[in-house]
Design an enzyme around this catalytic site. Structure first.
Site, mmCIF file in Angstrom:
data_model
loop_
_atom_site.group_PDB
_atom_site.id
_atom_site.type_symbol
_atom_site.label_atom_id
_atom_site.label_comp_id
_atom_site.label_asym_id
_atom_site.label_seq_id
_atom_site.Cartn_x
_atom_site.Cartn_y
_atom_site.Cartn_z
ATOM 1 N N SER A 128 -2.990 -7.593 2.830
ATOM 2 C CA SER A 128 -3.248 -7.472 4.271
ATOM 3 C C SER A 128 -3.644 -8.831 4.841
ATOM 4 C CB SER A 128 -4.368 -6.469 4.529
ATOM 5 O OG SER A 128 -4.003 -5.207 4.055
ATOM 6 N N HIS A 176 0.845 -1.199 0.000
ATOM 7 C CA HIS A 176 0.000 0.000 0.000
ATOM 8 C C HIS A 176 0.885 1.257 0.000
ATOM 9 C CE1 HIS A 176 -3.062 -2.661 2.283
ATOM 10 N NE2 HIS A 176 -3.589 -2.446 1.094
ATOM 11 N N ARG A 225 -1.867 -6.093 -8.589
ATOM 12 C CA ARG A 225 -0.694 -6.892 -8.234
ATOM 13 C C ARG A 225 -0.437 -7.968 -9.276
ATOM 14 N NH1 ARG A 225 -3.136 -7.374 -2.317
ATOM 15 N NH2 ARG A 225 -4.959 -7.165 -3.657
ATOM 16 N N LYS A 242 -15.974 -11.570 7.159
ATOM 17 C CA LYS A 242 -16.501 -12.476 8.188
ATOM 18 C C LYS A 242 -15.580 -12.411 9.402
ATOM 19 C CE LYS A 242 -16.954 -16.534 6.434
ATOM 20 N NZ LYS A 242 -17.139 -17.864 6.007
HETATM 21 P P1 ADP Z 1 -5.774 -6.046 0.594
HETATM 22 O O1 ADP Z 1 -6.526 -6.576 1.768
HETATM 23 O O2 ADP Z 1 -5.841 -6.942 -0.608
HETATM 24 O O3 ADP Z 1 -4.386 -5.620 0.915
HETATM 25 P P2 ADP Z 1 -7.131 -3.417 0.374
HETATM 26 O O4 ADP Z 1 -8.595 -3.372 0.269
HETATM 27 O O5 ADP Z 1 -6.557 -2.845 1.620
HETATM 28 O O6 ADP Z 1 -6.614 -4.849 0.126
HETATM 29 O O7 ADP Z 1 -6.469 -2.759 -0.896
HETATM 30 C C1 ADP Z 1 -6.703 -1.474 -1.339
HETATM 31 C C2 ADP Z 1 -6.060 -1.270 -2.686
HETATM 32 O O8 ADP Z 1 -4.670 -1.474 -2.565
HETATM 33 C C3 ADP Z 1 -6.515 -2.229 -3.777
HETATM 34 O O9 ADP Z 1 -6.529 -1.538 -5.011
HETATM 35 C C4 ADP Z 1 -5.449 -3.271 -3.821
HETATM 36 O O10 ADP Z 1 -5.336 -3.858 -5.101
HETATM 37 C C5 ADP Z 1 -4.242 -2.423 -3.513
HETATM 38 N N1 ADP Z 1 -3.176 -3.208 -2.929
HETATM 39 C C6 ADP Z 1 -3.216 -4.023 -1.867
HETATM 40 N N2 ADP Z 1 -2.020 -4.605 -1.639
HETATM 41 C C7 ADP Z 1 -1.201 -4.141 -2.614
HETATM 42 C C8 ADP Z 1 0.159 -4.397 -2.971
HETATM 43 N N3 ADP Z 1 0.897 -5.266 -2.305
HETATM 44 N N4 ADP Z 1 0.651 -3.730 -4.029
HETATM 45 C C9 ADP Z 1 -0.125 -2.877 -4.740
HETATM 46 N N5 ADP Z 1 -1.399 -2.625 -4.485
HETATM 47 C C10 ADP Z 1 -1.942 -3.240 -3.439
#
Ligand code: ADP
Length: 173
Positions: A131, A19, A93, A43
Site C-alpha cells: 500500500s 491483498h 511477500r 506518521k
Molecule cells: P501493506 O501496507 O504492507 O500493504 P497491510 O498492513 O495492509 O500492509 O497488510 C496486511 C497483510 O497483507 C500483511 O500480512 C501483508 O504482509 C499482506 N500483504 C500486503 N501486501 C501484500 C501483497 N502484495 N501480497 C501478499 N500479501 C500482502
C-alpha cells in the site's frame, strides 16, 4: 465438522491487488474469512479513513460469499476471540516480511494459543507490491494499472487532487 473462521488483518490503506490475491486464495481455504481493517498509527495519519477502506474492500469482495469486511481496534487476539476465529491469515511477500511476521505470529500465539497464524504467498507479480508504494506512485501521478483495482485508482487520484496545495500566485511588480 469443525468450521474454520480466519481473520485477515491489515491496514489496507488502500487495498491492492496483492491483498485481493490473498483474499481469493484464503476464501478457498477457510469456511469464513473476515477482512479486518485496523486503525494504523502511521506518521502523518492514514491516507483513507477506516470507513473508506472498509467500503473499498466491500466493493471489491462483494462477489465472495464467505468473505466479510469489518474494522477493529486494539489487540488482534481479543478481536479473534470476539469473532470466534481460529486462524489469522497473513501474507509473506519476500524474506524481508518474515522476521516481523514471525515475531507477530509467535507473540499472538503466546497471548492466545488456540489461534493459528497461516501464511500465504501471493502471485509473484504482486510480491513487490505494498500500500505504501502504491500511495507513493499515486502521489507522483505514476501509473497504477495492474497494482490496484480501477475503483481504488479513482479514489487515490481524487484524494491526491484534494490534498494538492493550491497554487500560490506570486504578484509581479
Ligand atoms: P501493506 O501496507 O504492507 O500493504 P497491510 O498492513 O495492509 O500492509 O497488510 C496486511 C497483510 O497483507 C500483511 O500480512 C501483508 O504482509 C499482506 N500483504 C500486503 N501486501 C501484500 C501483497 N502484495 N501480497 C501478499 N500479501 C500482502
Amino acid at each position: 465438522m469443525k468450521q474454520i473462521t480466519a481473520i485477515y488483518p491489515g491496514s489496507f490503506d488502500p487495498v491492492t491487488n496483492g491483498h485481493l490475491d490473498l483474499i481469493h486464495r484464503g476464501c478457498k481455504l477457510f469456511d469464513r474469512l473476515i477482512v479486518a481493517v485496523a486503525q494504523n498509527q502511521e506518521k502523518g495519519g492514514p491516507f483513507f479513513s477506516v470507513e473508506e477502506r472498509v467500503e473499498m474492500l466491500q466493493a471489491m469482495t462483494s462477489e465472495l460469499e464467505n468473505v466479510t469486511v469489518d474494522a477493529f481496534e486494539g489487540l488482534l487476539m481479543t478481536y479473534c476471540i470476539e469473532k470466534r476465529a481460529n486462524a489469522v491469515l497473513r501474507g509473506i511477500r519476500a524474506v524481508s516480511d518474515y522476521e516481523f511476521e514471525l515475531q507477530m505470529a509467535l507473540m499472538n500465539r503466546k497471548i492466545e494459543p488456540s489461534v493459528e497464524t497461516v501464511f500465504m504467498m501471493p502471485a509473484e507479480k504482486y510480491s513487490y507490491l505494498s500500500s505504501r508504494i502504491v500511495r507513493e506512485i499515486a502521489s507522483f501521478g505514476g501509473p497504477l494499472s495492474g497494482l490496484v483495482p480501477e475503483l481504488v485508482e479513482e479514489h487515490l487520484r481524487r484524494r491526491i487532487a484534494e490534498k494538492r496545495p493550491a497554487t500560490i500566485e506570486i504578484p509581479t511588480k
